[in-house]
Design a protein around this motif. Structure first.
Motif, PDB file in Angstrom:
ATOM      1  N   UNK A  17       0.839  -1.204   0.000  1.00 16.37           N
ATOM      2  CA  UNK A  17       0.000   0.000   0.000  1.00 16.37           C
ATOM      3  C   UNK A  17       0.872   1.252   0.000  1.00 16.37           C
ATOM      4  N   UNK A  18       1.947   1.254   0.792  1.00 13.78           N
ATOM      5  CA  UNK A  18       2.869   2.394   0.772  1.00 13.78           C
ATOM      6  C   UNK A  18       3.362   2.669  -0.646  1.00 13.78           C
ATOM      7  N   UNK A  19       3.712   1.599  -1.355  1.00  9.60           N
ATOM      8  CA  UNK A  19       4.253   1.762  -2.698  1.00  9.60           C
ATOM      9  C   UNK A  19       3.175   2.184  -3.696  1.00  9.60           C
ATOM     10  N   UNK A  20       1.937   1.777  -3.441  1.00  2.82           N
ATOM     11  CA  UNK A  20       0.834   2.205  -4.308  1.00  2.82           C
ATOM     12  C   UNK A  20       0.519   3.684  -4.106  1.00  2.82           C
ATOM     13  N   UNK A  21       0.452   4.115  -2.837  1.00  2.00           N
ATOM     14  CA  UNK A  21       0.027   5.499  -2.596  1.00  2.00           C
ATOM     15  C   UNK A  21       1.111   6.513  -2.938  1.00  2.00           C
ATOM     16  N   UNK A  22       2.318   6.061  -3.224  1.00  5.96           N
ATOM     17  CA  UNK A  22       3.334   6.985  -3.722  1.00  5.96           C
ATOM     18  C   UNK A  22       2.895   7.581  -5.052  1.00  5.96           C
ATOM     19  N   UNK A  23       1.936   6.918  -5.720  1.00  4.60           N
ATOM     20  CA  UNK A  23       1.450   7.388  -7.019  1.00  4.60           C
ATOM     21  C   UNK A  23      -0.009   7.824  -6.992  1.00  4.60           C
ATOM     22  N   UNK A  24      -0.629   7.816  -5.814  1.00  3.74           N
ATOM     23  CA  UNK A  24      -2.053   8.162  -5.766  1.00  3.74           C
ATOM     24  C   UNK A  24      -2.394   9.200  -4.709  1.00  3.74           C
ATOM     25  N   UNK A  25      -1.473   9.492  -3.809  1.00  4.44           N
ATOM     26  CA  UNK A  25      -1.812  10.324  -2.665  1.00  4.44           C
ATOM     27  C   UNK A  25      -1.111  11.675  -2.747  1.00  4.44           C
ATOM     28  N   UNK A  26      -1.063  12.386  -1.619  1.00  7.81           N
ATOM     29  CA  UNK A  26      -0.400  13.683  -1.563  1.00  7.81           C
ATOM     30  C   UNK A  26       0.544  13.721  -0.370  1.00  7.81           C
ATOM     31  N   UNK A  27       1.392  14.739  -0.329  1.00  8.26           N
ATOM     32  CA  UNK A  27       2.417  14.821   0.712  1.00  8.26           C
ATOM     33  C   UNK A  27       1.826  14.856   2.105  1.00  8.26           C
ATOM     34  N   UNK A  28       0.713  15.581   2.262  1.00  6.73           N
ATOM     35  CA  UNK A  28       0.110  15.724   3.588  1.00  6.73           C
ATOM     36  C   UNK A  28      -0.398  14.380   4.107  1.00  6.73           C
ATOM     37  N   UNK A  49      12.254   0.563  -7.955  1.00  7.05           N
ATOM     38  CA  UNK A  49      11.384  -0.255  -8.803  1.00  7.05           C
ATOM     39  C   UNK A  49      10.425  -1.015  -7.894  1.00  7.05           C
ATOM     40  N   UNK A  50       9.250  -0.430  -7.692  1.00  6.51           N
ATOM     41  CA  UNK A  50       8.225  -1.035  -6.851  1.00  6.51           C
ATOM     42  C   UNK A  50       7.195  -1.729  -7.735  1.00  6.51           C
ATOM     43  N   UNK A  51       6.255  -2.434  -7.109  1.00  8.27           N
ATOM     44  CA  UNK A  51       5.320  -3.250  -7.891  1.00  8.27           C
ATOM     45  C   UNK A  51       4.509  -2.433  -8.908  1.00  8.27           C
ATOM     46  N   UNK A  52       4.020  -1.236  -8.585  1.00  6.03           N
ATOM     47  CA  UNK A  52       3.296  -0.484  -9.626  1.00  6.03           C
ATOM     48  C   UNK A  52       4.128  -0.261 -10.887  1.00  6.03           C
ATOM     49  N   UNK A  53       5.422  -0.024 -10.719  1.00  4.45           N
ATOM     50  CA  UNK A  53       6.290   0.169 -11.887  1.00  4.45           C
ATOM     51  C   UNK A  53       6.539  -1.158 -12.599  1.00  4.45           C
ATOM     52  N   UNK A  64       1.962   8.308 -13.682  1.00  2.00           N
ATOM     53  CA  UNK A  64       0.719   8.030 -12.953  1.00  2.00           C
ATOM     54  C   UNK A  64      -0.412   7.710 -13.930  1.00  2.00           C
ATOM     55  N   UNK A  65      -0.450   8.432 -15.058  1.00  5.11           N
ATOM     56  CA  UNK A  65      -1.499   8.165 -16.058  1.00  5.11           C
ATOM     57  C   UNK A  65      -1.344   6.764 -16.641  1.00  5.11           C
ATOM     58  N   UNK A  66      -0.102   6.373 -16.935  1.00  6.58           N
ATOM     59  CA  UNK A  66       0.131   5.031 -17.464  1.00  6.58           C
ATOM     60  C   UNK A  66      -0.321   3.962 -16.467  1.00  6.58           C
ATOM     61  N   UNK A  67       0.016   4.171 -15.200  1.00  9.48           N
ATOM     62  CA  UNK A  67      -0.378   3.205 -14.169  1.00  9.48           C
ATOM     63  C   UNK A  67      -1.888   3.103 -14.040  1.00  9.48           C
ATOM     64  N   UNK A  68      -2.537   4.243 -14.160  1.00  7.90           N
ATOM     65  CA  UNK A  68      -4.003   4.244 -14.062  1.00  7.90           C
ATOM     66  C   UNK A  68      -4.609   3.487 -15.251  1.00  7.90           C
TER      67      UNK A  68
END
Length: 337
Positions: free
Chosen positions: A223-234, A249-253, A286-290
């Motif tokens: 989940x940490x590795x997923x939200x690196x591409x979906x969340x915000x700094x806060x 190179x995490x699983x989303x990549x 992020x667009x590619x991952x989506x």
């Protein structure tokens, strides 16, 4: 017949409140030990350690030690010092990680290395590791010492393995899972397992708690590795896209690269090599991952590991503790939504 609500499919958002309530009294004792043992005659040590320790962390790992003891109806207090040792190991690894990664943020605050410098940050991390081993020795159990010292070694191996895999687009899912199993899940597993040792339970109980912690740890890191591409700094408490810019190179990549066409694969090769790291490049990534479902499938993998964690404690009978530990798994996964 009433339908069973799956713990990972629910209408209400899960929370850490059940586990926090379950272990609140014990956690007060653990926090007192942490505050006492981070002190030193060298003022910089408690100042730097306190920057991170008092920085709003969830204390999930020591809470798991305490909750596991509740699951076993352990009536003693030996686990208090050991939970503090677990938190010191975790904090030390965070301090070292921030130096290695050159991080700007940790837990929503400026990273300690930017305030105090890399040398002081590394040395205070070493101090906290040493404090953790003092606490283990005071407990007096060679088995506990073996479990936690092994976890410390495995964490370091995982971090080195991640470092050698950095900027290597050919890193595959098997190696990635090996890395996160070491750098994250090993401490979750050990934190839970040591409670079975102090409660003097059999090896099957140790292994059940180890499995719960290990699978939760893997789910947590996915989940940490997923939200690196979906969340915000806060929300994350760290910079958005840090993994992308650092060439991790995490699983989303891994999934996105495998599913891409020739042009997209060339983009990933350039990005991981460090040649495509602008904000526009991150937005494209992020667009590619989506589009190819890489983040969604990473979250789904996390749910599978989360279910394994829940299954591992299915045979225990302490209802409040089991419910709180199940909710903790659901909370760890809900961070992606």
């Amino acid at each position: 017949m009433t339908a069973t609500v799956h713990p990972l499919n629910r209408d209400t958002p899960p929370s850490l409140n059940p586990i926090m309530s379950l272990v609140a009294q014990d956690m007060n004792a653990v926090n007192s030990i942490i505050l006492d043992r981070m002190q030193s005659e060298i003022p910089l040590i408690p100042e730097l350690a306190g920057h991170l320790i008092a920085g709003g962390g969830k204390r999930m790992r020591p809470m798991l030690t305490l909750a596991s003891a509740k699951l076993l109806d352990y009536p003693g207090t030996r686990h208090h010092k050991l939970a503090a040792a677990v938190e010191f190991i975790h904090t030390a690894t965070l301090l070292h990680d921030d130096v290695v990664d050159g991080s700007d943020m940790r837990r929503g605050k400026t990273a300690a290395n930017l305030i105090f410098g890399n040398p002081a940050t590394v040395l205070v991390g070493d101090f906290l590791f040493s404090r953790s081993f003092e606490l283990m020795v005071e407990d007096g159990s060679l088995k506990v010492l073996r479990i936690l010292s092994n976890a410390s070694a495995v964490i370091a191996e995982g971090e080195v393995d991640q470092l050698t895999a950095q900027r290597r687009i050919e890193t595959d899912e098997e190696r990635y899972l090996s890395i996160i199993g070491a750098k994250t899940a090993a401490l979750f597993a050990a934190a839970c397992r040591i409670s079975a040792v102090v409660a003097e339970r059999d090896e099957a109980t140790e292994l059940a708690l180890d499995s719960y912690g290990r699978n939760l740890g893997i789910a947590f890191q996915l989940i940490d590795d997923a939200i690196d591409y979906t969340s915000d700094s806060e929300t994350m408490g760290k910079g958005v896209g840090d993994d992308f810019r650092e060439g991790k190179v995490t699983l989303p990549i891994i999934l996105s690269y495998a599913r891409g066409n020739a042009e997209e694969r060339k983009f990933w090769e350039d990005a991981i090599a460090g040649h495509r790291s602008s904000d526009e490049d991150l937005a494209y990534a992020i667009r590619l991952m989506r589009e190819n479902g890489a983040v969604d499938d990473t979250i789904e993998r996390a749910r599978l590991y989360g279910q394994r964690a829940i299954d591992a404690i299915a045979g225990f009978h302490a209802a409040d503790a089991k419910a709180a530990m199940t909710e903790t798994v659901a909370f760890a996964i809900s961070r992606a939504y």
